[in-house]
Write a protein that holds these residues in place. Structure first.
Motif, PDB file in Angstrom:
ATOM      1  N   GLN A  62       1.285  -1.160  -0.330  1.00  0.00           N
ATOM      2  CA  GLN A  62      -0.007   0.014   0.162  1.00  0.00           C
ATOM      3  C   GLN A  62       0.757   1.518   0.003  1.00  0.00           C
ATOM      4  O   GLN A  62       0.741   1.429   1.229  1.00  0.00           O
ATOM      5  N   SER A  63       1.583   1.711  -0.978  1.00  0.00           N
ATOM      6  CA  SER A  63       2.946   2.399  -1.138  1.00  0.00           C
ATOM      7  C   SER A  63       2.605   3.743  -1.364  1.00  0.00           C
ATOM      8  O   SER A  63       1.023   4.053  -1.725  1.00  0.00           O
ATOM      9  N   ALA A  66       0.252   5.048  -4.239  1.00  0.00           N
ATOM     10  CA  ALA A  66      -1.516   4.431  -4.506  1.00  0.00           C
ATOM     11  C   ALA A  66      -1.686   5.582  -3.396  1.00  0.00           C
ATOM     12  O   ALA A  66      -2.978   5.799  -4.002  1.00  0.00           O
ATOM     13  N   VAL A  70      -5.066   6.198  -6.281  1.00  0.00           N
ATOM     14  CA  VAL A  70      -6.071   6.007  -6.273  1.00  0.00           C
ATOM     15  C   VAL A  70      -7.033   7.432  -6.667  1.00  0.00           C
ATOM     16  O   VAL A  70      -8.332   7.466  -7.362  1.00  0.00           O
ATOM     17  N   GLY A 290      -9.752   5.383  -0.546  1.00  0.00           N
ATOM     18  CA  GLY A 290      -9.265   6.514  -1.294  1.00  0.00           C
ATOM     19  C   GLY A 290     -10.348   6.500  -2.510  1.00  0.00           C
ATOM     20  O   GLY A 290     -10.378   8.064  -2.851  1.00  0.00           O
ATOM     21  N   ASP A 316      -1.053  13.142 -10.280  1.00  0.00           N
ATOM     22  CA  ASP A 316      -0.452  12.701  -8.841  1.00  0.00           C
ATOM     23  C   ASP A 316      -0.248  13.672  -7.804  1.00  0.00           C
ATOM     24  O   ASP A 316      -0.146  13.389  -6.570  1.00  0.00           O
ATOM     25  N   PRO A 476      -3.574   4.034  -9.411  1.00  0.00           N
ATOM     26  CA  PRO A 476      -3.989   3.557  -9.135  1.00  0.00           C
ATOM     27  C   PRO A 476      -2.840   2.317  -8.672  1.00  0.00           C
ATOM     28  O   PRO A 476      -2.465   1.882  -9.207  1.00  0.00           O
ATOM     29  N   ASN A 477      -4.285   2.099  -7.750  1.00  0.00           N
ATOM     30  CA  ASN A 477      -3.676   0.774  -7.317  1.00  0.00           C
ATOM     31  C   ASN A 477      -4.306  -0.260  -6.523  1.00  0.00           C
ATOM     32  O   ASN A 477      -4.802   0.009  -5.997  1.00  0.00           O
ATOM     33  N   THR A 478      -3.783  -1.636  -6.814  1.00  0.00           N
ATOM     34  CA  THR A 478      -4.672  -2.721  -5.553  1.00  0.00           C
ATOM     35  C   THR A 478      -4.568  -3.388  -4.286  1.00  0.00           C
ATOM     36  O   THR A 478      -4.936  -4.493  -4.056  1.00  0.00           O
ATOM     37  N   THR A 483      -0.427  -3.837 -10.644  1.00  0.00           N
ATOM     38  CA  THR A 483      -1.125  -2.922 -10.483  1.00  0.00           C
ATOM     39  C   THR A 483      -0.976  -1.795 -10.598  1.00  0.00           C
ATOM     40  O   THR A 483      -1.248  -0.584 -11.978  1.00  0.00           O
ATOM     41  N   VAL A 484       0.191  -1.140  -9.360  1.00  0.00           N
ATOM     42  CA  VAL A 484       0.065  -0.061  -9.500  1.00  0.00           C
ATOM     43  C   VAL A 484       1.366   0.329 -10.493  1.00  0.00           C
ATOM     44  O   VAL A 484       1.416   1.769 -10.852  1.00  0.00           O
ATOM     45  N   THR A 487       0.276   0.639 -14.811  1.00  0.00           N
ATOM     46  CA  THR A 487      -1.082   1.232 -14.343  1.00  0.00           C
ATOM     47  C   THR A 487      -0.594   2.235 -15.518  1.00  0.00           C
ATOM     48  O   THR A 487      -1.376   2.976 -15.721  1.00  0.00           O
TER      49      THR A 487
END
Length: 622
Positions: A62-63, A66, A70, A290, A316, A476-478, A483-484, A487
């Motif tokens: 969960q950086s 993210a 998100v 998020g 961002d 965005p992040n999962t 994923t990060v 994207t």
């Protein structure tokens, strides 16, 4: 434009985050076993309970990217992204009931030791080197990106933030080992939740309440319905997020060393599985926070975004601008959110240091120095953690020089997750896969990943039509690093491409699925052509017998040929007796199970090995 500045209270809160994180590392450096063994330094002495492990699993990826990405994604593209939460069910159940039992019962330290047991040293080294390449690139980006956003919005010293975070991470990871990393993750997770919640509550109050926020989002078209379009080239649909996201979750929570190491630090296999279950509601909360922050942002600015007005240079940076705007009259809360932001960076980077030190020691050094004393191995592992900390600072500097190539660095990271997932699936689910097939499949998966990834970047750069504003910079992040990273590769495009251009526009959410499938298909074909692995040559405990269940309708003789007959389940003779079967190599190269604590020359009490990929007994305690 809002005047952005930090108050003294904000600086104090930010400094407290760094001091408390360092303090946790110092505490575990001088308490307990004082990190004198590799088991304690790298695996927390296998003594962790499920709650801290679960929060550490959540915090690891969960950086800060993210936390910034998100809300910007929701602000720009609507709430369709929220359906990613549907992928968390299978994305966590499969690791809990397949990957964790296999890794835990084999008593591994590094996930890539599995590849050696299943396919041999060459495949293990290739997997380890690929992982190191993946993590080293990502570390610098995770450290530099939030510092750059903070500097652009608030004027906070860029390299001061980079050095503070990098050095604090290095200190507590090197001194306190995995136990310090896990407990700082717990602390940092709480800070992340509190920081995001504070912004949402204050922002919603200023907008007139959550009902007003929701109404404005509906009027602005930001509340998305269920898009059942099966087209894999659509960026975000229910199927893209719900099914493609499963593979991305598996690449992280199933086989990534940083997460596997946390499972292995648990006291029992049951607690490791419970930690995976506990991540599920936490992930849903993170995703919801998020999304809510993105909706509150839209309620405040509408279509008149700070990016459109030129107040920030990229999407961002909008989240930080929004936070400073909303909390400008509340000293201390901006500092709390910045602490939240950098907690994400701290948790991700410290996990990277520890996992990199582990795979380097266990996979690349110890095999060549098998008689290394424990004290020297522990000292070396601490030195490796320190070395990777310095490498992280160097990578942050390189990231600062990349400019637009920064997205390419993130993309390279994401290209690796799918192929690594594929080679583990090939080993666990297909008993006849051999080492040649695994190596060929891994290389084919990496080639395919880089082909699509780089091709999409080049085709997008060469496109003459401008892209619509759907968050081309925010990430965005999962909760998944793959994923990060990916994207940044794919954004919505106005025209429908054809041919290879169409192929390059594959949604980033399908990348892990596509690349891991490539590894499995190529690996199986090559294995069949070069001579499939025989049942007697499969290392016990390395194959999960899923094919025996799925192909139940076939006659047993055919299932036997596919190496998917029902495996034996060895259990202790007496209730409560502990027994763990450990694979070891015989002189002829075959691998057999022995009970832990017995020498290879001692006769095992286990029955004869009829099927070579047995279920190793379930332990309730170590």
């Amino acid at each position: 434009m809002v005047e952005m500045k930090f108050s003294l209270v904000d600086y104090v809160i930010f400094a407290l985050l760094l001091l408390l994180s360092t303090g946790i590392g110092l505490f575990y450096a001088f308490s307990g076993g004082r990190q004198r063994t590799t088991q304690e330094f790298l695996l927390a002495d296998r003594s962790m309970s499920c709650l801290p492990v679960a929060l550490s699993l959540l915090a690891t990826f969960q950086s800060a990217v993210a936390i910034l990405g998100v809300p910007a994604e929701i602000y720009s593209g609507g709430t369709q992204y929220w359906f990613l939460g549907t992928s968390y069910v299978l994305g966590l159940l499969i690791p809990a009931h397949i990957f964790i039992p296999v890794f835990y019962r084999l008593r591994l330290t590094s996930a890539y030791q599995y590849l050696e047991l299943r396919f041999g040293k060459t495949v293990k080294i290739c997997g380890t080197v690929t992982f190191i390449f993946q993590m080293v690139i990502y570390m610098g980006v995770v450290l530099y990106a939030p510092a750059l956003a903070l500097n652009a919005v608030t004027g906070f010293d860029l390299w001061g933030a980079v050095m503070a975070i990098g050095l604090v991470c290095t200190i507590y990871t090197t001194l306190g080992g995995l136990k310090a990393v896990i407990w700082t993750d717990v602390f940092q997770t709480v800070v992340m939740f509190v920081g995001q919640l504070a912004v949402i509550v204050v922002g919603a109050h200023q907008a007139g309440g959550m009902a007003a926020v929701w109404q404005k989002a509906q009027e602005g078209g930001r509340i998305s319905g269920l898009d059942l379009n099966p087209d894999p080239f659509e960026r975000h649909t229910f199927w893209t997020l719900g099914l493609g996201g499963v593979f991305m979750m598996l690449a992280l929570y199933g086989v990534n060393q940083a997460q596997v190491q946390r499972y292995l630090s648990s006291r029992t296999e049951k607690e490791a599985i419970m930690s995976c279950y506990m991540v599920f509601p936490c992930q849903q909360i993170v995703l919801t926070l998020g999304c809510l922050m993105g909706l509150v942002m839209f309620a405040r600015y509408g279509e008149d975004s700070p990016l459109k007005n030129g107040y920030v240079k990229s999407a961002d940076q909008m989240v930080l601008y929004f936070v400073m705007d909303v909390l400008k009259d509340l000293p201390g809360l901006p500092g709390l959110f910045v602490a939240c932001l950098f907690s994400g960076a701290l948790s991700t980077i410290s996990s990277a240091f520890n996992s990199l030190a582990t795979v380097t020691l266990e996979d690349l050094i110890k095999p060549y120095f098998p008689d290394m004393p424990e004290s020297r191995a522990t000292l070396l592992s601490k030195g490796l953690a320190l070395g990777y900390g310095l490498v992280c600072l160097g990578m942050a500097y390189i990231a600062s020089l990349m400019g637009s190539v920064l997205q390419a660095a993130l993309s390279i990271f994401g290209m690796v997750g799918g192929p690594l997932l594929g080679v583990f699936c090939l080993g666990m689910f297909f008993p006849w896969a051999n080492s040649t097939g695994a190596l060929t499949g891994l290389l084919a998966g990496l080639v395919m990943a880089f082909w699509i990834g780089i091709g999409s970047i080049v085709s997008r750069m060469g496109a003459s039509a401008p892209l619509p504003h759907l968050n081309t910079t925010a990430v965005p992040n999962t909760g998944n690093m793959t994923t990060v990273a990916m994207t940044t590769l794919i954004t919505a495009i106005t025209s429908r491409p054809t041919g290879l251009q169409r192929f390059y526009s594959l949604s980033y959410m399908w990348y892990s699925a596509h690349n891991s499938t490539t590894v499995v298909v190529v690996g199986l074909i090559v294995s069949l052509l070069t001579g499939p692995t025989k049942e007697k040559d499969v290392t016990p405990g390395t194959v999960f017998p899923v094919l025996g269940t799925l192909l139940f309708f076939l006659p047993e003789r055919y299932r036997e040929k596919l190496c998917c007959v029902t495996p034996l389940d060895y259990r202790p003779k007496e209730p409560g007796a502990q027994q763990r079967l450990m694979p070891h190599k015989e002189s002829n190269g075959s691998t057999f199970p022995t009970e832990e604590g017995k020498g290879e020359d001692e006769e095992s009490e286990s029955p004869p090995v009829v099927n070579r990929y047995i279920h190793i007994v379930h332990e309730t305690s170590l």
